[in-house]
Motif scaffolding. Structure first.
Motif, PDB file in Angstrom:
ATOM      1  N   ALA A  55      35.104  27.045  -0.169  1.00 53.04           N
ATOM      2  CA  ALA A  55      35.577  28.347   0.320  1.00 53.04           C
ATOM      3  C   ALA A  55      36.350  28.186   1.618  1.00 53.04           C
ATOM      4  CB  ALA A  55      34.394  29.293   0.520  1.00 53.04           C
ATOM      5  N   SER A  56      35.869  27.302   2.497  1.00 58.04           N
ATOM      6  CA  SER A  56      36.552  27.059   3.762  1.00 58.04           C
ATOM      7  C   SER A  56      37.901  26.394   3.533  1.00 58.04           C
ATOM      8  CB  SER A  56      35.676  26.186   4.669  1.00 58.04           C
ATOM      9  OG  SER A  56      36.280  25.974   5.919  1.00 58.04           O
ATOM     10  N   ALA A  57      37.937  25.439   2.604  1.00 55.58           N
ATOM     11  CA  ALA A  57      39.177  24.721   2.310  1.00 55.58           C
ATOM     12  C   ALA A  57      40.212  25.624   1.642  1.00 55.58           C
ATOM     13  CB  ALA A  57      38.883  23.515   1.422  1.00 55.58           C
ATOM     14  N   LEU A  58      39.737  26.645   0.908  1.00 53.70           N
ATOM     15  CA  LEU A  58      40.640  27.579   0.237  1.00 53.70           C
ATOM     16  C   LEU A  58      40.970  28.794   1.089  1.00 53.70           C
ATOM     17  CD1 LEU A  58      39.087  27.610  -3.368  1.00 53.70           C
ATOM     18  CD2 LEU A  58      41.179  26.443  -2.630  1.00 53.70           C
ATOM     19  N   GLY A  59      40.184  29.027   2.134  1.00 53.75           N
ATOM     20  CA  GLY A  59      40.359  30.233   2.938  1.00 53.75           C
ATOM     21  C   GLY A  59      39.955  31.473   2.181  1.00 53.75           C
ATOM     22  N   SER A  60      38.909  31.353   1.373  1.00 52.91           N
ATOM     23  CA  SER A  60      38.487  32.449   0.499  1.00 52.91           C
ATOM     24  C   SER A  60      37.050  32.866   0.802  1.00 52.91           C
ATOM     25  CB  SER A  60      38.595  32.007  -0.962  1.00 52.91           C
ATOM     26  OG  SER A  60      38.089  32.984  -1.834  1.00 52.91           O
ATOM     27  N   LEU A  61      36.798  34.162   0.735  1.00 57.78           N
ATOM     28  CA  LEU A  61      35.425  34.647   0.832  1.00 57.78           C
ATOM     29  C   LEU A  61      34.685  34.313  -0.461  1.00 57.78           C
ATOM     30  CD1 LEU A  61      35.999  38.241   2.311  1.00 57.78           C
ATOM     31  CD2 LEU A  61      35.193  36.221   3.548  1.00 57.78           C
ATOM     32  N   THR A  62      33.395  34.031  -0.358  1.00 59.11           N
ATOM     33  CA  THR A  62      32.598  33.807  -1.570  1.00 59.11           C
ATOM     34  C   THR A  62      31.985  35.110  -2.072  1.00 59.11           C
ATOM     35  OG1 THR A  62      30.569  33.315  -0.336  1.00 59.11           O
ATOM     36  CG2 THR A  62      32.023  31.454  -0.830  1.00 59.11           C
ATOM     37  N   TRP A  63      32.143  36.185  -1.298  1.00 59.95           N
ATOM     38  CA  TRP A  63      31.643  37.499  -1.704  1.00 59.95           C
ATOM     39  C   TRP A  63      32.811  38.485  -1.805  1.00 59.95           C
ATOM     40  CZ3 TRP A  63      29.380  35.120   2.726  1.00 59.95           C
ATOM     41  CH2 TRP A  63      30.010  35.419   3.945  1.00 59.95           C
ATOM     42  N   ASN A  64      32.533  39.654  -2.328  1.00 60.30           N
ATOM     43  CA  ASN A  64      33.567  40.678  -2.477  1.00 60.30           C
ATOM     44  C   ASN A  64      34.024  41.183  -1.107  1.00 60.30           C
ATOM     45  OD1 ASN A  64      33.297  40.608  -5.308  1.00 60.30           O
ATOM     46  ND2 ASN A  64      31.553  42.011  -5.197  1.00 60.30           N
ATOM     47  N   LYS A  65      35.259  41.668  -1.041  1.00 65.35           N
ATOM     48  CA  LYS A  65      35.752  42.241   0.212  1.00 65.35           C
ATOM     49  C   LYS A  65      34.917  43.456   0.595  1.00 65.35           C
ATOM     50  CE  LYS A  65      40.620  40.954   0.492  1.00 65.35           C
ATOM     51  NZ  LYS A  65      42.002  41.492   0.634  1.00 65.35           N
ATOM     52  N   PRO A  66      34.568  43.598   1.867  1.00 72.99           N
ATOM     53  CA  PRO A  66      33.783  44.752   2.316  1.00 72.99           C
ATOM     54  C   PRO A  66      34.672  45.976   2.544  1.00 72.99           C
ATOM     55  CG  PRO A  66      34.250  43.341   4.167  1.00 72.99           C
ATOM     56  CD  PRO A  66      34.818  42.637   2.966  1.00 72.99           C
ATOM     57  N   SER A  67      34.034  47.112   2.729  1.00 73.59           N
ATOM     58  CA  SER A  67      34.777  48.322   3.104  1.00 73.59           C
ATOM     59  C   SER A  67      34.948  48.335   4.619  1.00 73.59           C
ATOM     60  CB  SER A  67      34.012  49.575   2.655  1.00 73.59           C
ATOM     61  OG  SER A  67      32.827  49.737   3.424  1.00 73.59           O
ATOM     62  N   TYR A  68      35.916  49.113   5.075  1.00 74.05           N
ATOM     63  CA  TYR A  68      36.170  49.189   6.518  1.00 74.05           C
ATOM     64  C   TYR A  68      34.993  49.827   7.248  1.00 74.05           C
ATOM     65  CZ  TYR A  68      38.501  50.200  10.942  1.00 74.05           C
ATOM     66  OH  TYR A  68      38.828  50.270  12.272  1.00 74.05           O
ATOM     67  N   SER A  69      34.357  50.813   6.628  1.00 68.89           N
ATOM     68  CA  SER A  69      33.221  51.477   7.281  1.00 68.89           C
ATOM     69  C   SER A  69      32.062  50.503   7.476  1.00 68.89           C
ATOM     70  CB  SER A  69      32.769  52.689   6.461  1.00 68.89           C
ATOM     71  OG  SER A  69      32.346  52.291   5.171  1.00 68.89           O
ATOM     72  N   GLU A  70      31.857  49.622   6.519  1.00 68.30           N
ATOM     73  CA  GLU A  70      30.779  48.625   6.653  1.00 68.30           C
ATOM     74  C   GLU A  70      31.115  47.630   7.760  1.00 68.30           C
ATOM     75  OE1 GLU A  70      29.027  48.335   2.107  1.00 68.30           O
ATOM     76  OE2 GLU A  70      31.030  47.527   2.535  1.00 68.30           O
ATOM     77  N   PHE A  71      32.370  47.240   7.834  1.00 67.73           N
ATOM     78  CA  PHE A  71      32.810  46.352   8.911  1.00 67.73           C
ATOM     79  C   PHE A  71      32.554  46.991  10.273  1.00 67.73           C
ATOM     80  CE2 PHE A  71      36.241  45.154  11.878  1.00 67.73           C
ATOM     81  CZ  PHE A  71      36.039  43.787  11.967  1.00 67.73           C
ATOM     82  N   GLN A  72      32.851  48.266  10.387  1.00 69.31           N
ATOM     83  CA  GLN A  72      32.643  48.968  11.656  1.00 69.31           C
ATOM     84  C   GLN A  72      31.167  49.038  12.028  1.00 69.31           C
ATOM     85  OE1 GLN A  72      34.916  52.592  10.564  1.00 69.31           O
ATOM     86  NE2 GLN A  72      36.108  52.228  12.443  1.00 69.31           N
ATOM     87  N   ILE A  73      30.304  49.269  11.043  1.00 70.58           N
ATOM     88  CA  ILE A  73      28.860  49.321  11.302  1.00 70.58           C
ATOM     89  C   ILE A  73      28.387  47.989  11.868  1.00 70.58           C
ATOM     90  CG2 ILE A  73      26.582  49.446  10.194  1.00 70.58           C
ATOM     91  CD1 ILE A  73      27.847  51.497   8.229  1.00 70.58           C
ATOM     92  N   LEU A  74      28.823  46.896  11.261  1.00 68.06           N
ATOM     93  CA  LEU A  74      28.421  45.584  11.758  1.00 68.06           C
ATOM     94  C   LEU A  74      29.007  45.314  13.144  1.00 68.06           C
ATOM     95  CD1 LEU A  74      27.311  45.155   8.915  1.00 68.06           C
ATOM     96  CD2 LEU A  74      28.340  42.884   8.910  1.00 68.06           C
ATOM     97  N   SER A  75      30.241  45.738  13.369  1.00 65.22           N
ATOM     98  CA  SER A  75      30.890  45.504  14.666  1.00 65.22           C
ATOM     99  C   SER A  75      30.122  46.136  15.813  1.00 65.22           C
ATOM    100  CB  SER A  75      32.317  46.053  14.653  1.00 65.22           C
ATOM    101  OG  SER A  75      33.128  45.360  13.753  1.00 65.22           O
ATOM    102  N   ARG A  76      29.556  47.296  15.558  1.00 68.82           N
ATOM    103  CA  ARG A  76      28.829  48.009  16.628  1.00 68.82           C
ATOM    104  C   ARG A  76      27.549  47.280  17.023  1.00 68.82           C
ATOM    105  NH1 ARG A  76      31.025  52.723  13.943  1.00 68.82           N
ATOM    106  NH2 ARG A  76      29.235  52.879  12.532  1.00 68.82           N
ATOM    107  N   GLU A  77      26.955  46.562  16.095  1.00 67.52           N
ATOM    108  CA  GLU A  77      25.695  45.868  16.404  1.00 67.52           C
ATOM    109  C   GLU A  77      25.904  44.391  16.726  1.00 67.52           C
ATOM    110  OE1 GLU A  77      21.212  45.077  14.585  1.00 67.52           O
ATOM    111  OE2 GLU A  77      22.606  46.372  13.514  1.00 67.52           O
ATOM    112  N   SER A  78      26.807  43.741  16.023  1.00 66.27           N
ATOM    113  CA  SER A  78      27.021  42.310  16.227  1.00 66.27           C
ATOM    114  C   SER A  78      28.454  41.945  15.852  1.00 66.27           C
ATOM    115  CB  SER A  78      26.045  41.480  15.372  1.00 66.27           C
ATOM    116  OG  SER A  78      26.432  40.120  15.322  1.00 66.27           O
ATOM    117  N   GLU A  79      29.256  41.608  16.862  1.00 62.87           N
ATOM    118  CA  GLU A  79      30.629  41.197  16.578  1.00 62.87           C
ATOM    119  C   GLU A  79      30.655  39.898  15.776  1.00 62.87           C
ATOM    120  OE1 GLU A  79      33.214  43.168  20.168  1.00 62.87           O
ATOM    121  OE2 GLU A  79      31.934  41.475  20.678  1.00 62.87           O
TER     122      GLU A  79
END
Length: 368
Positions: free
Chosen positions: A209-233
């Motif tokens: 995954a690192s060599a390909l530059g690819s996530l091994t999971w599905n792309k997240p939603s922006y709202s989920e990204f924001q929730i995580l950002s508020r608690e842990s960058e």
């Protein structure tokens, strides 16, 4: 009163300890000694990495031989590096700038990765690849405020081709950290578990995954990204970057020009218009004064979330490290000093500040 000190396997077989049998793992210290976690001292505190390095003489200690095909291994590292450079124009520009002064020769001190410590997606998921080629796990580092832990891994020996540059030069140390997901809020845990579970067997292919530059999971939603950002960058970064290289580190003391001291390199980088991470000061110094580190602020790039929203997210950065000669080797002529004569390992205080290279505070900070 004698104190028993457990020795690593790599040390017990050293010619410096000929009296130790092959099954022995301990020596006795007869002077007043203080042992605290990873710190052992004769009247003063020393990092265990410093002690291990100090036990190495001109014969060296072979911690582990390289295993497998060297060309294949380096090509995987090269693919990881290519993904990293394509996503991070600052790192690419700085490497090109330093190479223009250094006649195209740069050595990496270490490569770093971030992971989620849940559903087998933690440190071991990435470490497995390196361990299979002879890397050896070293000390653990803890970052309670950030809810992180990390291990670093020393490179194997017996490498036939180390005269190149970057990942084709001397093999770098590896630094892998993980978020202690169980310590996060229920909402954050739920999001992280959702995506790591969706990875399926992808967890077995972290290096790919690192060599390909690819996530091994599905792309997240922006709202989920924001929730995580508020608690842990850190959590938010890992959610959108996955196993991508978090940073590469130039070994400044291996440079040949006037840039071989980190102070000169920092000045050179800033004079060329690049922003350095100012958290705790631009220069991060270990308590023993022997490990000096600095880093740029991460680049940002557009990321399309699963709900169609396109937003800029932090990517990676480049770090610089100078490892000074250990006190017991200070009288060695400069042309006789090898890497094992220098300060080894990592320092929690330094690393804690380096982590901030991807933080919003650093990304939005205005340069005076």
């Amino acid at each position: 009163m004698a104190t028993m000190l457990k020795l690593p396997t790599s040390i017990k077989s050293s010619p410096l300890f000929p009296s130790l049998s092959s099954s022995s793992h301990s020596i006795f210290l007869c002077k007043p000694t203080r042992i605290t976690g990873n710190f052992i001292s004769f009247g003063r505190t020393l990092n265990f990495s410093t002690i291990v390095a100090s036990l190495k003489d001109h014969h060296g200690i072979q911690d582990s031989p390289f295993r497998g095909g060297e060309s294949f291994f380096r090509n995987v590292l090269g693919a990881m590096e290519t993904v990293y450079l394509n996503k991070n124009p600052t790192a690419r520009a700085i490497l090109e700038l330093v190479r223009s002064v250094e006649d195209d020769r740069i050595c990496y001190d270490h490569l770093a990765f971030r992971t989620f410590g849940v559903n087998n997606h933690g440190i071991d998921s990435m470490a497995k690849f390196f361990s299979e080629f002879g890397y050896v796990q070293r000390e653990e580092l803890r970052f309670p405020a950030k809810k992180l832990k990390a291990f670093w891994f020393s490179p194997p020996n017996n490498i036939h081709s180390s005269a190149g540059t970057g990942v084709y030069g001397p093999l770098p140390r590896i630094f892998i950290s993980e978020l202690l997901v169980d310590q996060m809020s229920p909402e954050t845990q739920k999001i992280i578990r959702k995506y790591t579970e969706s990875s399926g067997n992808g967890v077995s292919h972290a290096a790919l995954a690192s060599a390909l530059g690819s996530l091994t999971w599905n792309k997240p939603s922006y709202s989920e990204f924001q929730i995580l950002s508020r608690e842990s960058e850190y959590a938010a970064w890992t959610l959108v970057n996955g196993y991508t290289l978090n940073h590469v580190t130039i070994s400044t003391h291996r440079l040949k020009s006037h840039l071989r001291t980190i102070g000169s390199l920092n000045q050179f980088i800033e004079e060329n218009g690049f922003k350095l991470n100012s958290e705790g000061g631009v220069l991060k110094v270990s308590p023993d004064g022997l490990l000096l580190q600095s880093s740029t602020v991460a680049d940002s790039s557009p990321f399309q979330f699963s709900d169609g929203i396109m937003e800029s997210v932090p990517c990676s950065y480049i770090e610089f490290a100078e490892r000074l000669v250990l006190p017991q080797f200070k009288d060695l002529p400069e042309n006789k000093v090898e890497e094992f004569h220098r300060r080894d390992g990592f320092e929690v205080g330094n690393a804690d500040k380096i982590f901030e290279s991807t933080s919003k505070d650093q990304l939005t900070r205005k340069v005076a």
